[in-house]
Enzyme design. Structure first.
Site, short mmCIF file in Angstrom:
data_model
loop_
_atom_site.label_atom_id
_atom_site.label_comp_id
_atom_site.label_asym_id
_atom_site.label_seq_id
_atom_site.Cartn_x
_atom_site.Cartn_y
_atom_site.Cartn_z
N ARG A 236 -32.28 11.64 -7.19
CA ARG A 236 -33.22 11.79 -8.27
C ARG A 236 -34.45 11.17 -8.04
O ARG A 236 -34.67 10.24 -7.46
CB ARG A 236 -32.50 11.25 -9.50
CG ARG A 236 -31.28 12.12 -9.98
CD ARG A 236 -31.90 13.58 -10.43
NE ARG A 236 -30.82 14.15 -11.16
CZ ARG A 236 -29.82 14.95 -10.66
NH1 ARG A 236 -29.95 15.08 -9.40
NH2 ARG A 236 -28.96 15.58 -11.42
N GLU A 265 -40.32 19.54 -11.55
CA GLU A 265 -39.98 20.77 -10.55
C GLU A 265 -39.96 22.00 -11.65
O GLU A 265 -39.71 21.93 -12.94
CB GLU A 265 -38.43 20.56 -10.29
CG GLU A 265 -38.34 19.30 -9.61
CD GLU A 265 -36.88 19.02 -9.11
OE1 GLU A 265 -36.12 20.03 -9.28
OE2 GLU A 265 -36.61 18.23 -8.39
N HIS A 284 -35.36 21.35 -3.97
CA HIS A 284 -34.19 20.75 -4.56
C HIS A 284 -33.21 21.92 -4.40
O HIS A 284 -32.59 22.43 -5.12
CB HIS A 284 -34.55 20.85 -6.01
CG HIS A 284 -33.58 20.00 -6.99
ND1 HIS A 284 -33.72 19.22 -7.95
CD2 HIS A 284 -32.28 19.49 -6.48
CE1 HIS A 284 -32.69 18.55 -8.52
NE2 HIS A 284 -31.74 18.43 -7.23
#
Length: 317
Positions: A236, A265, A284
């Site tokens: 994270r 994001e 990601h």
């Protein structure tokens, strides 16, 4: 046969959800585009009884539940989602269910980033494709170097196993890590966070985000790292102070970073993590794999079926 219930699948970036499971019990629409504001999200799904959310891409705070009176079931991929206000869901009578999912894909991506950084794969491959110089960087050997792991859970322990296969010395730390557990996974227990950062050639983050880990690695901690060291984060973003990290990279105080997670994001178009030459960034992708997605969407369909039959499964609230 399809019921009259409407289902929306959000953030289906690759447009694969409908092909990976049998959605025939509900009228399902898949949205490939990410909704960047609440008004657009609500307008798109306001008539839906069921929503399937992909990980934490779209937040569901109380405000969103307030504006979705038809929503009865919210399915999140995975069994935890910090972007969903579970208390608000409960207050609005919305059942929230999760799915299964794998974690080995994140282990694999972690090593893709480490190897890509160490051997300068992107600049070398780009030079080859564009007629640039033949061999213009000097790769970093991993054998005999120290791999520092922040977290030695199911992902961190497998990252450690690969590190040992490369002949690396593995040093690990977390607040609750014991010497026995570290040794079980072939790692040495570091006495402190500072010791891992100062003593490692590659530092890889594998901690759960929480009150104790948010901002854990800030400017003072980054200053402890070797100027030749790499930082990799597939966990994270908020565990590492993003501004401090950008400054350290910009000023060359660490050799580089491999990043798969970001505070915002999708990453804004002008963000410097897109352009810093010592950053290898991916959008990601840690959980984005064929087998993982198949599990996500098939389990989501099972959740929907169980809910329609009156016996919800994998209930989060």
């Amino acid at each position: 046969m399809s019921s009259d219930l409407r289902c929306a699948v959000l953030d289906d970036y690759q447009d694969v959800a409908l092909g990976l499971a049998d959605w025939s019990r509900v009228r399902t629409t898949s949205f490939r585009k990410h909704f960047t504001n609440t008004d657009d999200l609500v307008a798109a799904i306001q008539d839906c009884d069921i929503v399937v959310a992909m990980r934490e891409r779209t937040p569901f705070p109380a405000e969103v539940f307030d504006r979705l009176p038809h929503l009865r079931l919210l399915v999140t991929t995975g069994m935890a989602n910090a972007a969903i206000d579970l208390e608000a869901a409960r207050a609005h009578g919305v059942t929230v269910c999760g799915t299964g999912g794998g974690w080995t894909s994140t282990v694999e991506l972690t090593w893709a980033l480490i190897l890509g950084l160490a051997r300068h794969l992107v600049p070398e491959a780009t030079a080859l494709r564009t007629g640039g110089p033949w061999q213009h960087t000097l790769g970093t050997d991993l054998h005999g170097r120290t791999l520092g792991l922040l977290g030695l859970g199911r992902i961190g322990s497998q990252v450690a196993a690969v590190g040992r296969a490369f002949g690396m010395d593995v040093l690990a730390w977390s607040q609750n890590l014991t010497r026995q557990r570290a040794e079980e996974h072939g790692a040495r227990l570091a006495p402190s966070l500072d010791a891992v950062l100062a003593g490692s050639d590659v530092v890889s983050v594998h901690l759960v985000l929480g009150d104790r880990t948010r901002g854990l690695v800030g400017a003072p901690e980054l200053a402890l790292m070797k100027p030749t060291a790499y930082l990799v984060n597939t966990s994270r973003a908020a565990i590492v102070d993003q501004s401090a990290l950008a400054s350290a990279l910009r000023e060359g105080r660490i050799a580089g970073a491999g990043l798969d997670v970001f505070d915002e994001e999708p990453l804004p178009a002008g963000h410097e993590f897109r352009t810093l030459p010592n950053v290898l960034a991916t959008p990601h992708l840690g959980y984005v794999s064929e087998l993982n997605y198949a599990t996500f969407f098939r389990d989501a369909v099972d959740d929907i079926g169980a809910f329609l039959d009156g016996s919800p499964i994998r209930v989060l609230t």
